[in-house]
Design a protein around this motif. Structure first.
Motif, mmCIF file in Angstrom:
data_model
loop_
_atom_site.group_PDB
_atom_site.id
_atom_site.type_symbol
_atom_site.label_atom_id
_atom_site.label_comp_id
_atom_site.label_asym_id
_atom_site.label_seq_id
_atom_site.Cartn_x
_atom_site.Cartn_y
_atom_site.Cartn_z
ATOM 1 N N GLY A 110 0.784 -1.232 0.000
ATOM 2 C CA GLY A 110 0.000 0.000 0.000
ATOM 3 C C GLY A 110 0.815 1.281 0.000
ATOM 4 N N VAL A 111 2.143 1.156 0.003
ATOM 5 C CA VAL A 111 3.018 2.337 0.009
ATOM 6 C C VAL A 111 3.552 2.588 -1.407
ATOM 7 N N ARG A 112 3.315 3.777 -1.924
ATOM 8 C CA ARG A 112 3.822 4.132 -3.247
ATOM 9 C C ARG A 112 5.315 4.464 -3.164
ATOM 10 N N ALA A 113 6.044 4.073 -4.174
ATOM 11 C CA ALA A 113 7.488 4.331 -4.228
ATOM 12 C C ALA A 113 7.724 5.765 -4.682
ATOM 13 N N GLU A 114 7.524 6.681 -3.774
ATOM 14 C CA GLU A 114 7.726 8.088 -4.098
ATOM 15 C C GLU A 114 8.206 8.846 -2.863
ATOM 16 N N PHE A 115 8.982 9.870 -3.107
ATOM 17 C CA PHE A 115 9.456 10.729 -2.017
ATOM 18 C C PHE A 115 9.989 12.029 -2.617
ATOM 19 N N PRO A 116 10.046 13.100 -1.815
ATOM 20 C CA PRO A 116 10.543 14.395 -2.315
ATOM 21 C C PRO A 116 12.062 14.457 -2.288
ATOM 22 N N LEU A 117 12.624 15.249 -3.171
ATOM 23 C CA LEU A 117 14.063 15.485 -3.219
ATOM 24 C C LEU A 117 14.300 16.990 -3.283
ATOM 25 N N TRP A 118 14.937 17.531 -2.262
ATOM 26 C CA TRP A 118 15.175 18.963 -2.157
ATOM 27 C C TRP A 118 16.566 19.343 -2.669
ATOM 28 N N TYR A 119 16.646 20.524 -3.269
ATOM 29 C CA TYR A 119 17.941 21.084 -3.638
ATOM 30 C C TYR A 119 17.912 22.579 -3.332
ATOM 31 N N VAL A 120 19.089 23.182 -3.241
ATOM 32 C CA VAL A 120 19.192 24.590 -2.852
ATOM 33 C C VAL A 120 18.815 25.503 -4.015
ATOM 34 N N SER A 121 17.933 26.434 -3.757
ATOM 35 C CA SER A 121 17.503 27.402 -4.770
ATOM 36 C C SER A 121 18.696 28.147 -5.349
ATOM 37 N N GLY A 122 18.712 28.310 -6.665
ATOM 38 C CA GLY A 122 19.756 29.077 -7.327
ATOM 39 C C GLY A 122 20.993 28.291 -7.686
ATOM 40 N N ASP A 123 21.091 27.047 -7.182
ATOM 41 C CA ASP A 123 22.247 26.208 -7.461
ATOM 42 C C ASP A 123 21.925 25.342 -8.674
ATOM 43 N N LYS A 124 22.410 25.759 -9.848
ATOM 44 C CA LYS A 124 22.066 25.078 -11.093
ATOM 45 C C LYS A 124 22.601 23.663 -11.143
ATOM 46 N N LEU A 125 23.793 23.439 -10.611
ATOM 47 C CA LEU A 125 24.352 22.097 -10.627
ATOM 48 C C LEU A 125 23.510 21.138 -9.799
ATOM 49 N N ARG A 126 23.078 21.585 -8.640
ATOM 50 C CA ARG A 126 22.239 20.710 -7.809
ATOM 51 C C ARG A 126 20.890 20.468 -8.481
ATOM 52 N N GLN A 127 20.345 21.522 -9.055
ATOM 53 C CA GLN A 127 19.062 21.371 -9.739
ATOM 54 C C GLN A 127 19.181 20.362 -10.879
ATOM 55 N N ASP A 128 20.214 20.495 -11.681
ATOM 56 C CA ASP A 128 20.384 19.579 -12.811
ATOM 57 C C ASP A 128 20.618 18.146 -12.347
ATOM 58 N N HIS A 129 21.398 17.968 -11.281
ATOM 59 C CA HIS A 129 21.610 16.625 -10.740
ATOM 60 C C HIS A 129 20.293 16.034 -10.225
ATOM 61 N N ALA A 130 19.519 16.863 -9.536
ATOM 62 C CA ALA A 130 18.248 16.401 -8.978
ATOM 63 C C ALA A 130 17.290 15.966 -10.080
ATOM 64 N N LEU A 131 17.195 16.780 -11.121
ATOM 65 C CA LEU A 131 16.281 16.452 -12.217
ATOM 66 C C LEU A 131 16.714 15.190 -12.951
ATOM 67 N N ALA A 132 18.015 15.039 -13.159
ATOM 68 C CA ALA A 132 18.511 13.840 -13.835
ATOM 69 C C ALA A 132 18.287 12.599 -12.983
ATOM 70 N N TYR A 133 18.494 12.729 -11.676
ATOM 71 C CA TYR A 133 18.285 11.611 -10.754
ATOM 72 C C TYR A 133 16.818 11.187 -10.756
ATOM 73 N N ALA A 134 15.927 12.170 -10.704
ATOM 74 C CA ALA A 134 14.490 11.867 -10.717
ATOM 75 C C ALA A 134 14.088 11.205 -12.027
ATOM 76 N N SER A 135 14.688 11.642 -13.128
ATOM 77 C CA SER A 135 14.373 11.046 -14.433
ATOM 78 C C SER A 135 14.816 9.591 -14.492
ATOM 79 N N ASP A 136 16.008 9.303 -13.997
ATOM 80 C CA ASP A 136 16.503 7.927 -13.979
ATOM 81 C C ASP A 136 15.663 7.050 -13.059
ATOM 82 N N ALA A 137 15.265 7.613 -11.906
ATOM 83 C CA ALA A 137 14.461 6.849 -10.953
ATOM 84 C C ALA A 137 13.093 6.498 -11.545
ATOM 85 N N LYS A 138 12.527 7.434 -12.295
ATOM 86 C CA LYS A 138 11.213 7.215 -12.909
ATOM 87 C C LYS A 138 11.233 6.011 -13.836
ATOM 88 N N LYS A 139 12.334 5.812 -14.537
ATOM 89 C CA LYS A 139 12.455 4.677 -15.454
ATOM 90 C C LYS A 139 12.421 3.345 -14.706
#
Length: 543
Positions: free
Chosen positions: A374-403
């Protein structure tokens, strides 16, 4: 280290909240842009005869007191340690007149002190200041989250005015590297509250620079110390402009408001055609990682952790996000280090990741997101505002996880927003310290430090790792230590409480008008302590 949570782009742990070492800059992009047009902010145009420098950094400390963690890894500018690192990261004397004499059993370190050194207020530096500094940091009443780094110290005492003797509880192999820690003046800091007194924001030290102004969220300004024991710096005025947003930092550099700045690869690339500027690349131990909190029902599940560890495409992150300025990370130790455990590299394998989840009972739901009990495999991932490298890493990680069937919602926020959520929510964090493996791994993974500021942000709890970290810390035998840290890295394969993504090369773009700019191997933090300005006191204007 100069970053918030650091180890300058935010931390895996902090001197709390220095680290606490450092709190993230509170300035918003709007404030940064406004400061750009503010003459009082100090601009690169006010160079005079090349005697002034203004550089852009992403974070500022919460305190400027070494008693609370500021400058603990060296290069604080306001202070000196007993020792310091040269460009090759080799120890050299600073306030000590020579490297320490070490007893045969490795338990006694004797430091002769440099004579004639004075604090910037004119008072003499003596052995009593060294004893005061170390004893104060070790005092449980002092808010220094890096206290465990000095755990090996049993006693420190002054022998006259010019000798200090440390006695250790156990033969801590990298102890001398710990003594780059800045020394505070007892006659000032010892007469006020260590945690809240004026010394925390208006410090006095023996270093090459003297603080002249700290406008929080905007700038930290220094002037050369004319009485510096190493000789008065040629760069007479030095300003750190605190600009959290990467894009704003690049804009201000291009406008001539800054002489230099730390930039992500895609923004640094925009200055390649500028003949007046030079890009400096620094090899680092700096990694980006995703914390997987033990207390989260999904991120804390071992199968989910193992699946994410091989579902992520690290090499593509290096190629696309870092534009080749880095390498895949499989743990806190870079693959090129002598301490790296060969065989712990993880190959991107989405098919195997899916099988791990299937076998563990995480089955795909109607929308493709996996479900277990009954537990969905989902959770939030936070990154620091304005940090483009962290944002890009976070988005890529989420994309890979989705697959793989895991839904990760990326969210931006300040560290003030993120910190209270770290026990349950994942964070795109950073960390890394060059030199001895104890420096980073102990704070990152020791279960007793879970929830201690930015130490062990994932609340990682592994008895085998705890024992190995102690074995590595308390042995002077390199082979024993290597085996211990190999164990740590192999345990992270079995139960990765973090998904390590990349090790990053830091890129700095600086006006090409000075001689003497060099780079050290850098820690996670890249602010006042690092960058080409780690040795700004040695710069000279080009003729």
């Amino acid at each position: 280290m100069f970053a918030r949570p650091t180890r300058a782009t935010g931390p895996v742990r902090s001197t709390r909240p220095i680290r606490g070492l450092a709190a993230v800059a509170a300035a918003t992009a709007l404030t940064a842009v406004a400061a750009c047009s503010n003459p009082s902010s100090g601009t690169a145009g006010a160079k005079g005869a090349g005697e002034s420098a203004v550089v852009g950094i992403a974070y500022e400390p919460e305190s400027l007191s070494p008693l609370l963690g500021f400058g603990k890894d060296g290069n604080s500018k306001i202070f000196d340690g007993l020792l310091s690192f040269d460009a090759e990261m080799k120890l050299k004397p600073a306030l000590a007149s020579a490297l320490p004499t070490i007893s045969a059993d490795g338990l006694t370190y004797t430091y002769p002190l440099r004579k004639g050194v004075k604090f910037s207020d004119g008072k003499p530096f003596t052995a009593k200041d060294v004893v005061f500094t170390y004893r104060t940091i070790l005092d449980a009443k002092t808010n220094n989250a890096s206290r465990s780094e000095l755990d090996a110290i049993k006693d420190v005492k002054a022998v006259g005015d010019d000798t200090v003797v440390f006695t250790l509880k156990y033969p801590y192999a990298p102890f001398a590297q710990r003594t780059v820690l800045p020394i505070a003046p007892e006659h000032i800091a010892g007469r006020q509250d260590v945690n809240t007194g004026p010394f925390t924001t208006r410090p006095i030290g023996t270093g090459p620079y003297v603080l002249t102004n700290w406008s929080k969220g905007e700038k930290i300004q220094f002037k050369a110390n004319p009485g510096y024991w190493g000789g008065a710096p040629k760069v007479k005025k030095f300003t750190m402009a605190i600009i959290k947003d990467d894009d704003v930092r690049a804009t201000r550099l291009r406008a001539g408001d800054l002489d230099g700045a730390i930039l992500p690869p895609n923004l640094a690339a925009g200055f390649k055609g500028d003949k007046a500027k030079k890009t400096h690349a620094a090899t680092t131990y700096d990694y980006r990682t995703v914390t997987l909190p033990t207390g989260n029902k999904v991120a804390g599940d071992t199968a989910v952790r193992q699946a994410l560890d091989i579902a992520v495409d690290r090499q593509t992150m290096v190629d696309k996000i870092l534009e080749g300025a880095g390498k895949p990370a499989y743990g806190p130790v870079p693959t090129g280090s002598e301490w790296f455990a060969q065989g712990t590299e993880r190959t991107h394998d989405l098919t195997r990741a899916k099988k791990i989840l299937d076998d563990a009972g995480w089955k795909p739901g109607g929308d493709g997101v996996r479900v277990k009990n009954g537990v969905r495999a989902e959770f939030p991932l936070w990154y620091v505002s304005g940090d483009k490298l962290r944002q890009d890493h976070a988005l890529a990680y989420a994309s890979d996880a989705k697959k793989a069937g895991i839904s990760i919602k990326t969210q931006a926020g300040t560290w003030e927003v993120i910190e209270p959520r770290m026990k349950q929510d994942a964070v795109l964090a950073g960390g890394g310290a060059p030199g001895d493996p104890d420096f980073d791994q102990y704070l990152l993974l020791t279960s007793s430090l879970a929830g201690d500021g930015f130490n062990n942000m994932a609340w990682y709890d592994n008895p085998v790792v705890d024992k190995a970290l102690q074995d590595g810390r308390k042995s002077a035998d390199k082979s024993v230590r290597k085996a211990a840290y190999d164990t740590v890295q192999r345990e992270l394969v079995k139960n990765p409480g973090y998904t390590f993504l990349t090790h990053i090369d830091h890129l700095y773009v600086v006006d090409d008008q000075w001689e003497g700019l060099t780079n050290q191997i850098e820690p996670h933090d890249h602010g006042l302590a690092s960058g080409p300005w780690w040795n700004v006191e040695d710069w000279t204007p080009k003729k």
